[in-house]
Design a protein around this motif. Structure first.
Motif, PDB file in Angstrom:
ATOM      1  N   VAL A 142      54.642 160.402  17.073  1.00  0.00           N
ATOM      2  CA  VAL A 142      55.009 159.007  16.779  1.00  0.00           C
ATOM      3  C   VAL A 142      56.324 158.981  16.014  1.00  0.00           C
ATOM      4  CG1 VAL A 142      52.691 157.989  16.747  1.00  0.00           C
ATOM      5  CG2 VAL A 142      53.585 159.068  14.673  1.00  0.00           C
ATOM      6  N   ARG A 143      56.967 157.806  16.048  1.00  0.00           N
ATOM      7  CA  ARG A 143      58.243 157.635  15.344  1.00  0.00           C
ATOM      8  C   ARG A 143      58.162 156.444  14.396  1.00  0.00           C
ATOM      9  NH1 ARG A 143      62.722 158.156  20.085  1.00  0.00           N
ATOM     10  NH2 ARG A 143      61.171 156.936  21.236  1.00  0.00           N
ATOM     11  N   VAL A 144      59.099 156.387  13.473  1.00  0.00           N
ATOM     12  CA  VAL A 144      59.183 155.246  12.549  1.00  0.00           C
ATOM     13  C   VAL A 144      59.308 153.968  13.376  1.00  0.00           C
ATOM     14  CG1 VAL A 144      60.639 154.121  10.814  1.00  0.00           C
ATOM     15  CG2 VAL A 144      60.158 156.581  10.648  1.00  0.00           C
ATOM     16  N   GLY A 145      58.508 152.971  13.025  1.00  0.00           N
ATOM     17  CA  GLY A 145      58.525 151.704  13.746  1.00  0.00           C
ATOM     18  C   GLY A 145      57.420 151.572  14.786  1.00  0.00           C
ATOM     19  N   ASP A 146      56.763 152.690  15.107  1.00  0.00           N
ATOM     20  CA  ASP A 146      55.690 152.627  16.107  1.00  0.00           C
ATOM     21  C   ASP A 146      54.453 151.914  15.546  1.00  0.00           C
ATOM     22  OD1 ASP A 146      57.223 154.045  17.865  1.00  0.00           O
ATOM     23  OD2 ASP A 146      55.975 155.850  17.882  1.00  0.00           O
ATOM     24  N   PRO A 147      53.866 150.960  16.303  1.00  0.00           N
ATOM     25  CA  PRO A 147      52.578 150.392  15.903  1.00  0.00           C
ATOM     26  C   PRO A 147      51.449 151.373  16.262  1.00  0.00           C
ATOM     27  CG  PRO A 147      53.379 149.330  17.905  1.00  0.00           C
ATOM     28  CD  PRO A 147      54.409 150.345  17.529  1.00  0.00           C
ATOM     29  N   VAL A 148      50.504 151.532  15.326  1.00  0.00           N
ATOM     30  CA  VAL A 148      49.432 152.519  15.539  1.00  0.00           C
ATOM     31  C   VAL A 148      48.072 151.982  15.097  1.00  0.00           C
ATOM     32  CG1 VAL A 148      50.902 154.576  15.340  1.00  0.00           C
ATOM     33  CG2 VAL A 148      49.922 153.561  13.273  1.00  0.00           C
ATOM     34  N   VAL A 149      47.017 152.552  15.686  1.00  0.00           N
ATOM     35  CA  VAL A 149      45.638 152.321  15.270  1.00  0.00           C
ATOM     36  C   VAL A 149      45.177 153.590  14.563  1.00  0.00           C
ATOM     37  CG1 VAL A 149      43.269 151.874  16.048  1.00  0.00           C
ATOM     38  CG2 VAL A 149      45.200 150.809  17.244  1.00  0.00           C
ATOM     39  N   LEU A 150      44.455 153.450  13.429  1.00  0.00           N
ATOM     40  CA  LEU A 150      43.984 154.647  12.729  1.00  0.00           C
ATOM     41  C   LEU A 150      42.725 155.209  13.403  1.00  0.00           C
ATOM     42  CD1 LEU A 150      44.379 153.851   8.924  1.00  0.00           C
ATOM     43  CD2 LEU A 150      46.050 154.760  10.544  1.00  0.00           C
ATOM     44  N   ASN A 151      42.640 156.532  13.401  1.00  0.00           N
ATOM     45  CA  ASN A 151      41.474 157.265  13.904  1.00  0.00           C
ATOM     46  C   ASN A 151      40.907 158.021  12.712  1.00  0.00           C
ATOM     47  OD1 ASN A 151      39.779 159.204  14.910  1.00  0.00           O
ATOM     48  ND2 ASN A 151      41.281 160.164  16.272  1.00  0.00           N
ATOM     49  N   TRP A 152      39.672 157.620  12.254  1.00  0.00           N
ATOM     50  CA  TRP A 152      39.133 158.237  11.028  1.00  0.00           C
ATOM     51  C   TRP A 152      38.485 159.598  11.291  1.00  0.00           C
ATOM     52  CZ3 TRP A 152      33.958 159.031  11.402  1.00  0.00           C
ATOM     53  CH2 TRP A 152      33.189 158.125  12.139  1.00  0.00           C
ATOM     54  N   ALA A 156      43.874 144.929  17.274  1.00  0.00           N
ATOM     55  CA  ALA A 156      43.897 146.363  17.594  1.00  0.00           C
ATOM     56  C   ALA A 156      43.150 147.166  16.535  1.00  0.00           C
ATOM     57  CB  ALA A 156      45.339 146.845  17.710  1.00  0.00           C
ATOM     58  N   ALA A 157      43.191 146.682  15.262  1.00  0.00           N
ATOM     59  CA  ALA A 157      42.504 147.383  14.174  1.00  0.00           C
ATOM     60  C   ALA A 157      41.032 147.616  14.504  1.00  0.00           C
ATOM     61  CB  ALA A 157      42.626 146.575  12.875  1.00  0.00           C
ATOM     62  N   LEU A 158      40.410 146.597  15.134  1.00  0.00           N
ATOM     63  CA  LEU A 158      38.970 146.668  15.420  1.00  0.00           C
ATOM     64  C   LEU A 158      38.624 147.777  16.402  1.00  0.00           C
ATOM     65  CD1 LEU A 158      38.458 142.831  15.898  1.00  0.00           C
ATOM     66  CD2 LEU A 158      37.852 144.169  13.871  1.00  0.00           C
ATOM     67  N   LEU A 159      39.613 148.170  17.218  1.00  0.00           N
ATOM     68  CA  LEU A 159      39.356 149.223  18.204  1.00  0.00           C
ATOM     69  C   LEU A 159      39.068 150.554  17.519  1.00  0.00           C
ATOM     70  CD1 LEU A 159      42.164 148.486  20.853  1.00  0.00           C
ATOM     71  CD2 LEU A 159      39.787 147.716  20.844  1.00  0.00           C
ATOM     72  N   GLY A 160      39.590 150.719  16.279  1.00  0.00           N
ATOM     73  CA  GLY A 160      39.492 152.007  15.601  1.00  0.00           C
ATOM     74  C   GLY A 160      38.112 152.392  15.113  1.00  0.00           C
ATOM     75  N   CYS A 161      37.199 151.426  14.980  1.00  0.00           N
ATOM     76  CA  CYS A 161      35.835 151.815  14.590  1.00  0.00           C
ATOM     77  C   CYS A 161      34.778 150.998  15.328  1.00  0.00           C
ATOM     78  CB  CYS A 161      35.598 151.740  13.085  1.00  0.00           C
ATOM     79  SG  CYS A 161      34.014 152.465  12.615  1.00  0.00           S
TER      80      CYS A 161
END
Ligand SMILES: [Zn+2]
Ligand SMILES: [Zn+2]
Length: 370
Positions: free
Chosen positions: A76-86, A156-161
């Motif tokens: 990933v690069r600076v500025g990329d939107p991401v979802v967290l994977n716990w 998109a946050a909800l996709l992470g858990c």
């Protein structure tokens, strides 16, 4: 220095305060959070049901934007939107090499290493490795998945858990096929996702069960064909009535698959009793270590049911988040339906109370993106 919700000890209330983040080290990235869902596992960590080194910043269902990358990060690069994977998989251990990344031996390594400090210098641990109840966090580059284009970060946050777990429980853990009947017990963010997963899998009928009658409307909008009220008191008489109702809906047999999203011995027993002979009872809810479920030796033989545990929907976020996002884009998966409250970080303690009472689905913490 960033604002964060800090848990100082199991059972203590979370406190909103400042923490100082370390710069991202090799293979780490810094993420400015856009939104974080309040998941039942955060509550379990806060009350000590789930072991979490403290003090810790909780929060693990989130999305944001990469603001800084450490050495050796090329994903990933600076500025990329991401979802967290716990539960980032190492891709090298025995489980990973068998295609079971959700059981990776190293998935939770990050939560045991401090990632920030309090103002007095006390080391702070990242809750479930991600520490998303804060304006910013620092995580392993393996713990971020590129956010799908065209999907608002707060959804998109909800996709992470919740969504990965609930949809995965039905489609991956249970492998439900078209025409099979499914019952989902407990309609929080995970349960409502499981109902939608059952609909996506072509299940019929899909029956939703909850202790709160007011959840019926949400359940039907998520795709449930029927709603059954779970008794507060799981005494045999009332639970027998629930089982009778489920049998009436399934030609007397019980469901092919029951998905328990509550995490208590009594509702696991109820889910078990709703399952047909030879069917599957999937336990997604996280219960207490000392809450024992008992089974008669004869019933295990007679009913020939499978009792299956479910970790992170048996899913692989890197593979499954893009699939879920595509279903969200086409409208087959309704993410906004899961969100019952949008709040600021300061409202987190009240959101924990609502979650404890079972009246909310998802409270979503929104961070100022200025
Ligand atoms: Zn969660
Ligand atoms: Zn592994």
């Amino acid at each position: 220095v960033v604002r964060a919700a800090v848990l100082s000890a199991a059972g203590a209330p979370v406190r909103i305060t400042d923490v100082t983040l370390a710069a991202p080290g090799p293979a780490q990235v810094r993420v400015r959070l856009a939104a974080a869902g309040v998941c039942h596992s955060d509550l379990s960590a806060a009350d000590g049901t789930l072991a979490q080194p403290v003090p810790a910043v909780l929060g693990h269902e989130a999305a944001g934007v990469v603001t800084e990358v450490g050495a050796d990060v090329d994903t990933v690069r600076v500025g990329d939107p991401v979802v967290l994977n716990w539960a980032p998989a190492c891709r090298r251990c025995w489980f990973c090499s068998r295609g079971e990344p959700h059981l990776c031996e190293h998935a939770l390594d990050a939560m045991a290493a401090p990632y920030a400090t309090l103002s007095d210098g006390t080391p702070v641990y990242p809750g479930l490795g991600t520490a998303a109840f804060a304006a910013e966090t620092v995580v392993s580059a393996a713990a971020v998945v590129p956010a799908p284009a065209g999907l608002p970060l707060e959804l998109a946050a909800l996709l992470g858990c919740a969504v990965l777990t609930g949809v995965g429980a039905v489609t991956r853990t249970a492998g439900v096929r078209p025409g099979e009947s499914v019952a989902v017990l407990g309609l929080g963010g995970v349960g409502l996702s499981a109902v939608q997963g059952a609909r996506l899998a072509g299940a019929s009928p899909v029956v939703a069960l909850d202790r709160v009658a007011g959840k019926e409307d949400l359940a039907r909008r998520a795709g449930a064909d029927a709603f059954v009220l779970l008794p507060d008191d799981p005494s045999s008489d009332q639970t027998r009535a629930v089982a009778g109702e489920i049998r009436r809906l399934t030609a007397g047999r019980g469901v092919d698959c029951a998905v328990e999203c509550i995490g208590s011995a009594s509702t696991i027993r109820t889910a078990w009793s709703l399952t047909r002979r030879g069917g599957q009872c999937v336990v997604v809810g996280i219960g207490r270590r000392d809450d024992l479920v008992s089974f008669g030796a004869l019933e295990l033989f007679h009913f020939a049911r499978s009792l299956v545990g479910c970790v992170y929907g048996s899913a692989d976020p890197a593979r499954d988040i893009p699939l879920l996002a595509e279903w969200a884009r086409t409208g087959e998966l309704q993410l906004d339906l899961l969100v019952t409250d949008r709040i600021g970080l300061d409202d987190l303690p009240a959101a924990f109370d609502r979650l404890r009472s079972g009246i909310a689905a998802r409270s979503l913490v929104l961070f100022d993106q200025g």
